[in-house]
Design a protein around this motif. Structure first.
Motif, PDB file in Angstrom:
ATOM      1  N   LEU A 161      -4.924  -6.252   3.782  1.00  0.00           N
ATOM      2  CA  LEU A 161      -5.725  -7.079   2.894  1.00  0.00           C
ATOM      3  C   LEU A 161      -6.732  -6.190   2.163  1.00  0.00           C
ATOM      4  CD1 LEU A 161      -6.294 -10.069   2.107  1.00  0.00           C
ATOM      5  CD2 LEU A 161      -8.064 -10.057   3.872  1.00  0.00           C
ATOM      6  N   PHE A 162      -6.934  -6.471   0.858  1.00  0.00           N
ATOM      7  CA  PHE A 162      -7.920  -5.727   0.080  1.00  0.00           C
ATOM      8  C   PHE A 162      -9.214  -5.636   0.865  1.00  0.00           C
ATOM      9  CE2 PHE A 162     -11.659  -5.913  -2.602  1.00  0.00           C
ATOM     10  CZ  PHE A 162     -11.469  -4.820  -3.425  1.00  0.00           C
ATOM     11  N   PRO A 163      -9.839  -4.477   0.948  1.00  0.00           N
ATOM     12  CA  PRO A 163      -9.658  -3.249   0.172  1.00  0.00           C
ATOM     13  C   PRO A 163      -8.780  -2.193   0.828  1.00  0.00           C
ATOM     14  CG  PRO A 163     -11.716  -3.097   1.350  1.00  0.00           C
ATOM     15  CD  PRO A 163     -11.093  -4.436   1.714  1.00  0.00           C
ATOM     16  N   THR A 164      -8.190  -2.477   1.982  1.00  0.00           N
ATOM     17  CA  THR A 164      -7.372  -1.498   2.704  1.00  0.00           C
ATOM     18  C   THR A 164      -5.978  -1.419   2.079  1.00  0.00           C
ATOM     19  OG1 THR A 164      -8.589  -2.101   4.703  1.00  0.00           O
ATOM     20  CG2 THR A 164      -6.551  -0.862   5.005  1.00  0.00           C
ATOM     21  N   TRP A 165      -5.381  -0.224   2.116  1.00  0.00           N
ATOM     22  CA  TRP A 165      -4.048  -0.001   1.542  1.00  0.00           C
ATOM     23  C   TRP A 165      -2.996   0.160   2.631  1.00  0.00           C
ATOM     24  CZ3 TRP A 165      -3.119  -0.466  -3.538  1.00  0.00           C
ATOM     25  CH2 TRP A 165      -4.180  -0.350  -4.427  1.00  0.00           C
ATOM     26  N   THR A 166      -1.749  -0.205   2.301  1.00  0.00           N
ATOM     27  CA  THR A 166      -0.584   0.021   3.149  1.00  0.00           C
ATOM     28  C   THR A 166       0.308   1.037   2.443  1.00  0.00           C
ATOM     29  OG1 THR A 166      -0.642  -2.246   4.002  1.00  0.00           O
ATOM     30  CG2 THR A 166       1.457  -1.073   4.180  1.00  0.00           C
ATOM     31  N   ASP A 167       0.724   2.082   3.160  1.00  0.00           N
ATOM     32  CA  ASP A 167       1.593   3.112   2.586  1.00  0.00           C
ATOM     33  C   ASP A 167       3.034   2.624   2.525  1.00  0.00           C
ATOM     34  OD1 ASP A 167      -0.508   4.949   2.358  1.00  0.00           O
ATOM     35  OD2 ASP A 167      -0.224   5.642   4.420  1.00  0.00           O
ATOM     36  N   PHE A 190       8.313   5.476  -7.309  1.00  0.00           N
ATOM     37  CA  PHE A 190       7.690   6.713  -7.763  1.00  0.00           C
ATOM     38  C   PHE A 190       8.067   7.874  -6.840  1.00  0.00           C
ATOM     39  CE2 PHE A 190       4.959   3.389  -9.561  1.00  0.00           C
ATOM     40  CZ  PHE A 190       5.023   3.753 -10.889  1.00  0.00           C
ATOM     41  N   PHE A 191       7.774   9.093  -7.290  1.00  0.00           N
ATOM     42  CA  PHE A 191       8.138  10.287  -6.533  1.00  0.00           C
ATOM     43  C   PHE A 191       7.272  10.487  -5.299  1.00  0.00           C
ATOM     44  CE2 PHE A 191       9.651  11.224 -10.843  1.00  0.00           C
ATOM     45  CZ  PHE A 191      10.995  11.385 -10.549  1.00  0.00           C
ATOM     46  N   LEU A 192       6.075   9.957  -5.347  1.00  0.00           N
ATOM     47  CA  LEU A 192       5.177  10.083  -4.212  1.00  0.00           C
ATOM     48  C   LEU A 192       5.120   8.770  -3.453  1.00  0.00           C
ATOM     49  CD1 LEU A 192       2.262  11.931  -6.023  1.00  0.00           C
ATOM     50  CD2 LEU A 192       4.072  12.944  -4.635  1.00  0.00           C
ATOM     51  N   GLU A 193       4.561   8.834  -2.269  1.00  0.00           N
ATOM     52  CA  GLU A 193       4.350   7.616  -1.495  1.00  0.00           C
ATOM     53  C   GLU A 193       3.430   6.676  -2.267  1.00  0.00           C
ATOM     54  OE1 GLU A 193       3.767   7.382   3.057  1.00  0.00           O
ATOM     55  OE2 GLU A 193       1.786   7.685   2.178  1.00  0.00           O
ATOM     56  N   GLU A 194       3.770   5.416  -2.292  1.00  0.00           N
ATOM     57  CA  GLU A 194       2.939   4.422  -2.974  1.00  0.00           C
ATOM     58  C   GLU A 194       2.107   3.662  -1.961  1.00  0.00           C
ATOM     59  OE1 GLU A 194       4.647   2.069  -6.254  1.00  0.00           O
ATOM     60  OE2 GLU A 194       6.504   3.109  -5.734  1.00  0.00           O
ATOM     61  N   LYS A 195       1.145   2.930  -2.489  1.00  0.00           N
ATOM     62  CA  LYS A 195       0.287   2.106  -1.649  1.00  0.00           C
ATOM     63  C   LYS A 195       0.270   0.691  -2.222  1.00  0.00           C
ATOM     64  CE  LYS A 195      -2.698   5.940  -0.318  1.00  0.00           C
ATOM     65  NZ  LYS A 195      -2.337   6.027   1.077  1.00  0.00           N
ATOM     66  N   ILE A 196       0.320  -0.295  -1.325  1.00  0.00           N
ATOM     67  CA  ILE A 196       0.220  -1.699  -1.730  1.00  0.00           C
ATOM     68  C   ILE A 196      -0.777  -2.394  -0.818  1.00  0.00           C
ATOM     69  CG2 ILE A 196       2.541  -1.851  -2.723  1.00  0.00           C
ATOM     70  CD1 ILE A 196       3.429  -3.262  -0.122  1.00  0.00           C
TER      71      ILE A 196
END
Length: 131
Positions: A71-77, A38-44
């Motif tokens: 680990l859920f609920p925290t996101w990684t950029d 995607f055009f913006l930074e994603e989170k996984i």
């Protein structure tokens, strides 16, 4: 004065019995690559409800460790257009497992999924993931 060490003799039947009762614990390691499209930074992120499923039995290997991903609920950029690598460690698969699936069972869309991973001798794999 030197002592002579005598190797103990163990009955063959006891050795066979011990060998059949020994369970080998072998972990499975997935080195996973996710590329931001995607055009913006994603989170996984990864959920604890992520498993390896043996295609030929009802065996399920649980996620036991993760590196370089939250680990859920925290996101990684994940920066736009970049490959992002993380590592997942699972409990061992049965010795007779030949093919398995990697699945993240989550209560929303876009869980990680890779089917038909062919087993190798090292149980270390590199996979590319899509959302």
């Amino acid at each position: 004065m030197s002592e002579t060490i005598v190797k103990p003799k163990i009955d063959e039947e006891i050795l066979r019995q011990l060998q059949s009762e020994t369970i080998e614990e072998k972990q499975v390691i997935l080195h996973c690559c996710y590329k931001s499209e995607f055009f913006l930074e994603e989170k996984i992120r990864i959920w604890s409800s992520t498993y390896l499923i043996d295609r030929n039995s009802d065996h399920i290997s649980k996620l036991i460790h993760f590196e370089n991903i939250s680990l859920f609920p925290t996101w990684t950029d994940v920066p736009h257009g970049k490959e992002y690598w993380f590592t997942l460690v699972f409990a061992g698969l049965p010795k007779d497992c030949k093919v398995f699936d990697f699945i993240e069972l989550i209560p929303q869309n876009n869980g990680f999924f890779e089917e038909g991973i062919v087993r190798n001798g090292s149980d270390v794999y590199k996979i590319k993931l899509d959302m």
